[in-house]
Design a protein around this motif. Sequence first.
Motif, short mmCIF file in Angstrom:
data_model
loop_
_atom_site.label_atom_id
_atom_site.label_comp_id
_atom_site.label_asym_id
_atom_site.label_seq_id
_atom_site.Cartn_x
_atom_site.Cartn_y
_atom_site.Cartn_z
N ASN A 102 30.73 25.78 -33.65
CA ASN A 102 31.59 26.52 -34.57
C ASN A 102 32.67 27.31 -33.83
O ASN A 102 32.50 27.69 -32.68
CB ASN A 102 30.75 27.42 -35.46
N LEU A 103 33.77 27.57 -34.53
CA LEU A 103 34.97 28.12 -33.89
C LEU A 103 34.89 29.63 -33.71
O LEU A 103 34.44 30.37 -34.58
CB LEU A 103 36.20 27.78 -34.72
N ASP A 137 36.92 33.32 -33.18
CA ASP A 137 38.11 33.87 -33.83
C ASP A 137 39.38 33.48 -33.08
O ASP A 137 40.42 33.20 -33.70
CB ASP A 137 38.00 35.39 -33.91
N ALA A 138 39.32 33.45 -31.75
CA ALA A 138 40.50 33.05 -30.97
C ALA A 138 40.89 31.61 -31.28
O ALA A 138 42.08 31.29 -31.39
CB ALA A 138 40.23 33.22 -29.48
N GLU A 139 39.91 30.72 -31.43
CA GLU A 139 40.21 29.33 -31.76
C GLU A 139 40.74 29.20 -33.17
O GLU A 139 41.65 28.39 -33.43
CB GLU A 139 38.95 28.49 -31.56
N ILE A 140 40.21 30.00 -34.10
CA ILE A 140 40.74 29.99 -35.46
C ILE A 140 42.21 30.39 -35.45
O ILE A 140 43.05 29.75 -36.10
CB ILE A 140 39.92 30.94 -36.36
N ARG A 141 42.53 31.44 -34.69
CA ARG A 141 43.93 31.86 -34.59
C ARG A 141 44.80 30.77 -33.96
O ARG A 141 45.95 30.56 -34.36
CB ARG A 141 44.03 33.14 -33.77
N GLY A 142 44.22 30.06 -33.00
CA GLY A 142 44.97 28.98 -32.35
C GLY A 142 45.28 27.84 -33.30
O GLY A 142 46.39 27.29 -33.31
N VAL A 143 44.29 27.44 -34.11
CA VAL A 143 44.53 26.39 -35.11
C VAL A 143 45.59 26.85 -36.10
O VAL A 143 46.52 26.10 -36.45
CB VAL A 143 43.22 26.03 -35.84
N ALA A 144 45.49 28.09 -36.57
CA ALA A 144 46.46 28.62 -37.52
C ALA A 144 47.87 28.64 -36.93
O ALA A 144 48.86 28.36 -37.64
CB ALA A 144 46.05 30.02 -37.96
N ALA A 145 47.99 28.92 -35.64
CA ALA A 145 49.30 28.96 -35.01
C ALA A 145 49.99 27.60 -35.02
O ALA A 145 51.22 27.53 -34.99
CB ALA A 145 49.17 29.48 -33.57
#
Length: 398
Positions: free
Chosen positions: A287-288, A290-298
């Motif tokens: 599971n992702l 928070d930093a990876e979630i922000r990266g996908v969103a970027a």
Amino acid sequence: MIRKIGIALALLLVLGAVSFFGFAPGIAERSMNKLDGEPLPQISAEARALHATLTIVDLHSDTLMWQRSLLAQGDRGHMDLPRLQQGHVALQVFSSVTKTPKNQNYDSNSAEGDNITMLAIGQLQPMKTWFSLFDRSMYHAAKLDRAVAASDGALVRVTDTASLETLLRERAKAKARPPVGAIFSAEGLHSLEGDIANLDRLYGAGMRMAGLAHFFDNELAGSMHGERKGGLTDFGRKVVRRMEELGMVVDIAHCSRACVADILAMARRPVVSSHGGVQATCKVNRNLTDAEIRGVAATGGVIGIGYWDGAICSTDPRAAARAMKHVRDLVGIRHVALGSDYDGATTVRFDTANLVHVTQALMDEGFTPDEIRAVMGGNALRVLQQGLVPMAQGGGRP
């Protein structure tokens, strides 16, 4: 007497083969793709009414792996066309699973050994699929094509923005049983067998999304479940670039942390995590963060949340909604999507015919109708409309 014994033995062998090839694959699927039978909440009239108006997109299922009809109502597994229609699904991504390791687990798997070989043999797939991962993916592509051809327009292939727009128009004007779209993807590109030319061949067969790795490290990238868990290799970087050029969506599901970081750093198009969860609500390694979630969103991408224990530490639809709520609160509603992993050797509480339970759970967690529309399909459609355009015809990140 000897002749009679020989005949009897031959008959026993035939009966054994019929039993194995006729029943074993079904028994195997029933043991792996299950509903847990736990109680589900009542569905409100408001949720049913809203659900009937949604354009629903699911970013990941493994139904093509199993030897049963996509067009007939099944008595096992989680998904088929009738259940997609009952669940009001507009577009389903069908993944090609070509290899899974022996003793598969989330922590560490060798690339040696393979469960899918015995499945291919047991399901009497063409012999070339017994020995070639690439041919397994091509077989899955052909299987999807056959289902589309036999569906009388009820199941349609989506391969570009034009076919996606046609699907949405046909659904808008249909009075009953609108068509369901199908996109072909891959669960790990070890199916390229080390040859980047095979990516173009898979694209030609309709593949429009792919993850780099599955449950083991391969020649493209490290897996979160592999032994070394490294980043992208030079070959992996070439494949990512070629995917973007062709108009194939890059999927980071199952990638190692290093692989995810490498993809996010080089991505020129929206990236998806097609199926999984988030560390904030379920601390499973796949599971992702928070930093990876922000990266996908970027990148403008989306995160598909699943419904099984490994994704949300539960099978309760409210647990899925809470994971979606975390993504919304962290990076915004535009980056939340559905990624069921149906028929992927998962145990869930509801199948695709009962996706209204996700709508209800989102309502119960305080999502607005517009937010629910975005989560259930609007966000995924936006990413696909951008990602299916070849680089020569469109821009990069939004």
